[in-house]
Design a protein around this motif. Structure first.
Motif: not given
Length: 387
Positions: A219-220, A227-228, A234-238
């Protein structure tokens, strides 16, 4: 296109020298909020008189001989599976064989395959392996990479699950030459596929007592596409606070795998990175001839060797390692619910490799392919007898 089968899957059994422990399955009811077809009750598999019909695609190179070994082991072990074999001509300039193979998989629900070459120079004939995955919406590829005790390898006690997006990324097959000498290739990352892959991965980790999920990305550089993917993970990990989540750039990941693979538990990544990481990590535990791979969608399942190699250079020499394909066949039996037969084959493989030390040349042995298979058959016939 309407799919007619739903997915009921048991994934990734841990297999060791002393113990065989079944891993919990992923809850496929939560894979998609809007599934493409209503899930029927029971195993939606083609069954005739208590036997399962399974599509077999031998592929090229060592594929046909490895499939012959699978048939031999199943026959000697009394496994209630009948194979519908479909040959796909790699030099064909039409897709008739491919279309029949896909129809067969839709009818049977399950397939075991070798690697299928696409040798035609016609630009209209696209990769048949990729087409099968796309047409059947096999959005996830998973391999469980584990060390065998008595096989010489770079690292011991490796136990890592690699989850790979299977239908998009650089494998979208969207290329064109807009200007002479300038070729553009499109990488596709969608939120829909990223969400269901991330959900699959975290459910797999939770149901099997895994403590960490690592997302692999670039993503860099590819800030929008990767990035998506990273943001989705990340959102799923919540939703899974008991599972640690981190992420790593693909190039650093390869270095870390070679130097210290034990830091990884479950890894999730886009398509091309999955191809790279799968080959690297399989190489760390003994090479392409040992580890099996599973391809899953909402309705179908396809089983194959984990590194998807054709092995054309050793075809017909009786030197190919049959273990990866036999492990794939055991995974298939587990998926179909034939647990006893699955356990017999896995136990026979472990005894052959770890106790009897019957190894082919790729893992520093002197045995022929047929020697390995005959020893496995010996155990399959002796462990609990026929069923």
């Amino acid at each position: 296109m309407l799919h007619i089968f739903s997915k009921t899957c048991n994934l990734l059994k841990k297999t060791g020298f002393q113990t065989v422990r079944q891993l919990s399955s992923v809850n496929f009811d939560i894979q998609q909020k809007h599934p493409q077809a209503q899930r029927p009750v029971g195993l939606p598999r083609a069954r005739y008189g208590g036997r399962n019909a399974v599509t077999m695609l031998p592929g090229e190179g060592i594929g046909p001989e490895l499939m012959g070994y699978v048939k031999e082991v199943f026959l000697e072990g009394g496994v209630p599976v009948d194979f519908e074999t479909v040959q796909i001509d790699p030099k064909s300039d039409n897709n008739d064989d491919l279309e029949y193979a896909i129809m067969s998989i839709r009818r049977n629900g399950v397939c075991i395959k070798g690697n299928i070459e696409t040798q035609s120079l016609d630009s209209a004939i696209i990769s048949r392996n990729v087409t099968i995955r796309n047409e059947l919406d096999l959005f996830v590829n998973a391999i469980n990479v584990q060390s065998y005790n008595n096989i010489c390898s770079r690292h011991k006690n490796v136990d890592v699950i690699v989850v790979r997006q299977n239908t998009e990324g650089e494998y979208a097959m969207l290329e064109h030459e807009g200007v002479k000498g300038v070729v553009e290739s499109m990488k596709v990352i969608t939120k829909t596929n990223s969400v269901r892959l991330a959900r699959y991965t975290f459910e797999l980790a939770k149901n099997n007592g895994r403590s960490k999920v690592t997302a692999i990305r670039k993503a860099n550089i590819m800030k929008l596409s990767d990035g998506l993917f990273l943001e989705t993970c990340k959102n799923m990990s919540l939703n899974y606070p008991d599972i640690k989540f981190d992420h790593m750039i693909i190039d650093n990941c390869c270095m870390q795998l070679v130097s210290n693979p034990h830091q990884f538990d479950v890894m999730v990544m886009p398509n091309l990175y999955g191809a790279i990481v799968s080959n690297v990590i399989c190489g760390l535990v003994g090479g392409a001839g040992l580890i099996s791979g599973k391809n899953y969608g909402d309705h179908y399942a396809v089983f194959e060797p984990g590194t998807r190699n054709t092995g054309s250079s050793i075809a017909g020499t009786n030197t190919a390692n049959p273990i990866a394909m036999l492990n794939a066949s055991a995974d298939m039996l587990e998926h179909l619910g034939h647990k006893v037969h699955c356990d017999k084959i896995r136990t026979a493989i472990c005894k052959t490799l770890n106790e009897d030390m019957i190894h082919t040349a790729d893992i520093n042995g002197t045995a022929k392919s047929s020697d390995v298979v005959q020893n496995i058959i010996k155990y399959v016939k002796s462990i609990g007898g026929r069923i």
